[in-house]
Scaffold this motif. Structure first.
Motif, PDB file in Angstrom:
ATOM      1  N   MET A   1       0.755  -1.138   0.291  1.00 38.60           N
ATOM      2  CA  MET A   1      -0.293  -0.444   0.010  1.00 38.60           C
ATOM      3  C   MET A   1       1.389   0.997   0.354  1.00 38.60           C
ATOM      4  O   MET A   1       0.549   2.259  -1.051  1.00 38.60           O
ATOM      5  CB  MET A   1      -1.000  -0.371   0.960  1.00 38.60           C
ATOM      6  CG  MET A   1      -1.451   1.093   1.448  1.00 38.60           C
ATOM      7  SD  MET A   1      -3.178   1.297  -0.276  1.00 38.60           S
ATOM      8  CE  MET A   1      -4.730   0.212   1.249  1.00 38.60           C
TER       9      MET A   1
ATOM     10  N   HIS B   1       1.130   3.964  -2.540  1.00 37.48           N
ATOM     11  CA  HIS B   1       1.517   5.905  -2.585  1.00 37.48           C
ATOM     12  C   HIS B   1       2.292   6.422  -2.627  1.00 37.48           C
ATOM     13  O   HIS B   1       2.334   7.328  -3.234  1.00 37.48           O
ATOM     14  CB  HIS B   1       1.271   5.994  -0.978  1.00 37.48           C
ATOM     15  CG  HIS B   1      -0.850   5.384  -0.101  1.00 37.48           C
ATOM     16  ND1 HIS B   1      -0.983   5.924   0.284  1.00 37.48           N
ATOM     17  CD2 HIS B   1      -1.424   4.632  -1.309  1.00 37.48           C
ATOM     18  CE1 HIS B   1      -2.431   5.066   0.724  1.00 37.48           C
ATOM     19  NE2 HIS B   1      -2.591   4.458  -1.127  1.00 37.48           N
TER      20      HIS B   1
ATOM     21  N   HIS C   1      -6.333   0.496  -8.091  1.00 41.22           N
ATOM     22  CA  HIS C   1      -6.012   0.969  -6.878  1.00 41.22           C
ATOM     23  C   HIS C   1      -7.238   1.267  -5.809  1.00 41.22           C
ATOM     24  O   HIS C   1      -7.391   0.618  -4.907  1.00 41.22           O
ATOM     25  CB  HIS C   1      -4.645   1.625  -6.210  1.00 41.22           C
ATOM     26  CG  HIS C   1      -4.163   2.117  -4.501  1.00 41.22           C
ATOM     27  ND1 HIS C   1      -3.526   1.170  -4.728  1.00 41.22           N
ATOM     28  CD2 HIS C   1      -5.052   2.765  -4.326  1.00 41.22           C
ATOM     29  CE1 HIS C   1      -2.892   2.020  -2.972  1.00 41.22           C
ATOM     30  NE2 HIS C   1      -4.411   2.571  -2.813  1.00 41.22           N
TER      31      HIS C   1
ATOM     32  N   GLU D   1      -9.889  -0.791  -3.038  1.00 43.11           N
ATOM     33  CA  GLU D   1     -10.004  -0.329  -1.986  1.00 43.11           C
ATOM     34  C   GLU D   1     -11.574  -0.667  -1.533  1.00 43.11           C
ATOM     35  O   GLU D   1     -12.208  -0.592  -0.969  1.00 43.11           O
ATOM     36  CB  GLU D   1      -9.429   0.920  -1.094  1.00 43.11           C
ATOM     37  CG  GLU D   1      -8.229   0.617  -1.950  1.00 43.11           C
ATOM     38  CD  GLU D   1      -7.390   1.766  -1.128  1.00 43.11           C
ATOM     39  OE1 GLU D   1      -6.003   2.459  -1.250  1.00 43.11           O
ATOM     40  OE2 GLU D   1      -8.090   3.425  -1.857  1.00 43.11           O
TER      41      GLU D   1
ATOM     42  N   GLU E   1      -6.007   9.235   4.281  1.00 43.77           N
ATOM     43  CA  GLU E   1      -6.436   7.675   4.128  1.00 43.77           C
ATOM     44  C   GLU E   1      -5.070   6.392   5.196  1.00 43.77           C
ATOM     45  O   GLU E   1      -5.501   5.942   5.848  1.00 43.77           O
ATOM     46  CB  GLU E   1      -5.811   7.018   2.798  1.00 43.77           C
ATOM     47  CG  GLU E   1      -5.891   5.336   2.597  1.00 43.77           C
ATOM     48  CD  GLU E   1      -6.003   4.917   1.130  1.00 43.77           C
ATOM     49  OE1 GLU E   1      -6.108   5.421   0.441  1.00 43.77           O
ATOM     50  OE2 GLU E   1      -5.437   3.240   1.276  1.00 43.77           O
TER      51      GLU E   1
HETATM   52 FE   LIG Z   1      -4.783   3.281  -0.869  1.00 40.72          FE
END
Ligand SMILES: [Fe+2]
Length: 228
Positions: free
Chosen positions: A18, A22, A64, A68, A142
């Motif tokens: 993750m 990012h 992505h 989620e 997030e």
């Molecule tokens: Fe994410």
């Protein structure tokens, strides 16, 4: 912690992948913002490269966010309290806000890839700054609030299943090959090592085979950005 990262929630789940994604999104946002500001409107060849590169960014970001929104947040929704629900609903709402901003940027790249127009470039610059700012804020939100819920409410085994199915379910072979040098680009050595160690020989072979071509194309697309 990677450059630009807001927080690394403690817990049983390995969130490396993750954070690595990012990192790649943040890196791209910075590069695109600088490229849109620095690339002359009339250099159509470079704008074509940037348009292609923007499509790659958009594909990976969409992938992505889809994982989620379809797998991670819905699983958590039943397990969290009211504050947690608000965070998860905000995640999905923010994805929805970001999409049209990115589409507007894509239209700007497409127009400049067709012909040079300084007004179009200037308006793309405004849109890009706004889109990047919104996405940066979302990633930070997030990391600060939503990933805490992943750590608190998903077991390591559940997280592993989620990562495995999401990686297999939506990415074709071509996208996987394209993602490897994209993810690795500019990644700090400690994170590169960690990814190579955990993903095994196939990933390091793919990286070896794709990295030079990726770097060449990257240098061409971002030729007006120093340090790229
Ligand atoms: Fe994410």
């Amino acid at each position: 912690m990677l450059p630009g990262q807001e927080a690394a929630a403690e817990g049983p789940n390995d969130l490396t992948n993750m954070f690595i994604m990012h990192h790649a999104f943040r890196r791209d946002l910075r590069a695109f913002t600088a490229a849109v500001a620095g690339t002359p409107a009339g250099d159509t060849v470079t704008w074509r490269r940037l348009r292609q590169r923007w499509e790659l960014f958009g594909r990976f970001l969409h992938h992505h966010h889809t994982i989620e929104d379809t797998a991670i947040w819905p699983t958590l929704l039943d397990r969290v309290d009211a504050a947690g629900r608000a965070t998860l609903e905000a995640m999905e709402a923010e994805h929805g806000e970001i999409d049209p901003l990115l589409t507007a940027c894509g239209d700007g790249f497409a127009a400049l890839a067709r012909h040079g127009d300084e007004d179009v470039r200037a308006s793309l610059e405004v849109r890009m700054v706004a889109a990047a700012e919104r996405l940066h804020r979302h990633l930070a939100h997030e990391e600060r609030d939503a990933l805490v819920l992943v750590q608190a409410h998903l077991t390591a085994a559940e997280w592993q299943v989620m990562e495995d199915t999401s990686a297999k379910g939506q990415f074709g072979f071509r996208d996987t090959v394209a993602a490897v040098p994209w993810v690795m680009h500019d990644l700090p050595p400690h994170a590169r090592r960690r990814l190579l160690d955990s993903a095994g020989a196939a990933l390091s072979t793919m990286w070896r085979l794709t990295r030079r071509r990726f770097a060449r194309r990257e240098a061409a697309a971002f030729r007006y950005v120093t340090g790229r």
